[in-house]
Scaffold this motif. Structure first.
Motif, PDB file in Angstrom:
ATOM      1  N   LYS A  32       0.853  -1.180   0.000  1.00 33.89           N
ATOM      2  CA  LYS A  32       0.000   0.000   0.000  1.00 33.89           C
ATOM      3  C   LYS A  32       0.893   1.235   0.000  1.00 33.89           C
ATOM      4  O   LYS A  32       2.020   1.196   0.468  1.00 33.89           O
ATOM      5  N   GLY A  33       0.381   2.350  -0.459  1.00 36.03           N
ATOM      6  CA  GLY A  33       1.113   3.610  -0.459  1.00 36.03           C
ATOM      7  C   GLY A  33       1.005   4.296   0.893  1.00 36.03           C
ATOM      8  O   GLY A  33       0.476   3.737   1.858  1.00 36.03           O
ATOM      9  N   LEU A  34       1.515   5.519   0.959  1.00 35.78           N
ATOM     10  CA  LEU A  34       1.431   6.297   2.189  1.00 35.78           C
ATOM     11  C   LEU A  34       0.008   6.807   2.390  1.00 35.78           C
ATOM     12  O   LEU A  34      -0.657   7.215   1.437  1.00 35.78           O
ATOM     13  N   THR A  35      -0.428   6.807   3.624  1.00 35.21           N
ATOM     14  CA  THR A  35      -1.735   7.397   3.910  1.00 35.21           C
ATOM     15  C   THR A  35      -1.577   8.909   3.983  1.00 35.21           C
ATOM     16  O   THR A  35      -0.462   9.430   4.085  1.00 35.21           O
ATOM     17  N   LEU A  36      -2.680   9.589   3.961  1.00 34.22           N
ATOM     18  CA  LEU A  36      -2.657  11.042   4.015  1.00 34.22           C
ATOM     19  C   LEU A  36      -2.067  11.528   5.340  1.00 34.22           C
ATOM     20  O   LEU A  36      -1.308  12.491   5.373  1.00 34.22           O
ATOM     21  N   ILE A  37      -2.355  10.864   6.410  1.00 36.76           N
ATOM     22  CA  ILE A  37      -1.824  11.229   7.730  1.00 36.76           C
ATOM     23  C   ILE A  37      -0.307  11.085   7.748  1.00 36.76           C
ATOM     24  O   ILE A  37       0.401  11.951   8.260  1.00 36.76           O
ATOM     25  N   GLU A  38       0.205  10.005   7.195  1.00 36.06           N
ATOM     26  CA  GLU A  38       1.658   9.800   7.154  1.00 36.06           C
ATOM     27  C   GLU A  38       2.332  10.887   6.309  1.00 36.06           C
ATOM     28  O   GLU A  38       3.382  11.424   6.686  1.00 36.06           O
ATOM     29  N   LEU A  39       1.718  11.213   5.208  1.00 36.02           N
ATOM     30  CA  LEU A  39       2.262  12.259   4.346  1.00 36.02           C
ATOM     31  C   LEU A  39       2.257  13.609   5.049  1.00 36.02           C
ATOM     32  O   LEU A  39       3.242  14.361   4.992  1.00 36.02           O
ATOM     33  N   LEU A  40       1.193  13.933   5.750  1.00 37.70           N
ATOM     34  CA  LEU A  40       1.129  15.187   6.504  1.00 37.70           C
ATOM     35  C   LEU A  40       2.176  15.218   7.616  1.00 37.70           C
ATOM     36  O   LEU A  40       2.777  16.257   7.882  1.00 37.70           O
ATOM     37  N   ALA A  41       2.401  14.085   8.263  1.00 36.45           N
ATOM     38  CA  ALA A  41       3.407  14.028   9.332  1.00 36.45           C
ATOM     39  C   ALA A  41       4.795  14.324   8.770  1.00 36.45           C
ATOM     40  O   ALA A  41       5.576  15.063   9.374  1.00 36.45           O
TER      41      ALA A  41
ATOM     42  N   LEU B 285       9.368  18.148   8.109  1.00 40.20           N
ATOM     43  CA  LEU B 285      10.235  18.929   7.213  1.00 40.20           C
ATOM     44  C   LEU B 285      10.069  20.434   7.459  1.00 40.20           C
ATOM     45  O   LEU B 285      11.044  21.185   7.414  1.00 40.20           O
ATOM     46  N   ALA B 286       8.860  20.886   7.734  1.00 37.93           N
ATOM     47  CA  ALA B 286       8.634  22.305   8.013  1.00 37.93           C
ATOM     48  C   ALA B 286       9.325  22.733   9.300  1.00 37.93           C
ATOM     49  O   ALA B 286       9.896  23.822   9.370  1.00 37.93           O
ATOM     50  N   ILE B 287       9.300  21.882  10.312  1.00 30.36           N
ATOM     51  CA  ILE B 287       9.978  22.192  11.572  1.00 30.36           C
ATOM     52  C   ILE B 287      11.487  22.283  11.357  1.00 30.36           C
ATOM     53  O   ILE B 287      12.146  23.206  11.846  1.00 30.36           O
ATOM     54  N   ILE B 288      12.026  21.348  10.614  1.00 24.94           N
ATOM     55  CA  ILE B 288      13.470  21.370  10.324  1.00 24.94           C
ATOM     56  C   ILE B 288      13.825  22.638   9.543  1.00 24.94           C
ATOM     57  O   ILE B 288      14.825  23.300   9.829  1.00 24.94           O
ATOM     58  N   ALA B 289      13.017  23.013   8.575  1.00 18.81           N
ATOM     59  CA  ALA B 289      13.279  24.224   7.788  1.00 18.81           C
ATOM     60  C   ALA B 289      13.195  25.469   8.661  1.00 18.81           C
ATOM     61  O   ALA B 289      14.005  26.399   8.510  1.00 18.81           O
TER      62      ALA B 289
END
Length: 158
Positions: free
Chosen positions: A15-24, A29-33
């Motif tokens: 299965k692919g990534l779920t929407l929740i996993e993608l948002l996480a 990445l936003a926190i690191i940036a």
């Protein structure tokens, strides 16, 4: 044959990534940036400040050559060093008549305020190569800096 069936079954269960996993992942990445971008900005400002200091050292070294060739002179402007080919480029050091090197025990550089990034400036006030190299100020800190001549070591300390 059995391997082919196992592989087909394995492909059907992926299965692919779920929407929740993608948002996480996006949030991480936003926190690191958010942490990295200001740090990178400080590094850039420090580098620009150090580049102006390197330009000043180049001017002082060119003046050393000038005073060797012209021992009767006691002062030289950055423009003269450029015109007489003792210096290829002054970098961020302006060519104005107020920016000059004076021949003393150690050659000293005096300049007007030099903008190295946005509104941050550095001024050399009788600065020597030693005082420039000994400067511990950070380019990303306070806005206007002055690099004076090195303090004399002839005083008494308590």
């Amino acid at each position: 044959m059995f391997k082919k069936l196992v592989n087909k079954k394995r492909l059907n269960n992926e299965k692919g990534l779920t929407l929740i996993e993608l948002l996480a992942v996006i949030v991480i990445l936003a926190i690191i940036a958010a942490i990295a971008i200001p740090a990178i900005g400080n590094i850039i400002e420090n580098t620009r400040y150090n580049a102006v200091k390197a330009d000043a050292i180049n001017v002082l070294n060119a003046a050393n050559l000038y005073f060797t060739d012209e021992p009767d002179k006691t002062e030289v402007t950055v423009k003269t060093l450029l015109d007489e080919k003792y210096l290829d480029t002054a970098g961020k050091i302006p060519e104005g008549n107020t920016n000059k090197v004076t021949k003393e025990k150690f050659n000293t550089l005096t300049t007007s305020a030099i903008v190295y990034t946005n509104s941050k400036t550095v001024t050399f006030d009788g600065a020597t190569i030693d005082s420039i190299n000994g400067d511990k100020q950070k380019g990303s800190k306070e806005s206007n800096k002055t690099i004076p001549s090195a303090p004399s070591s002839s005083g008494t300390s308590n």
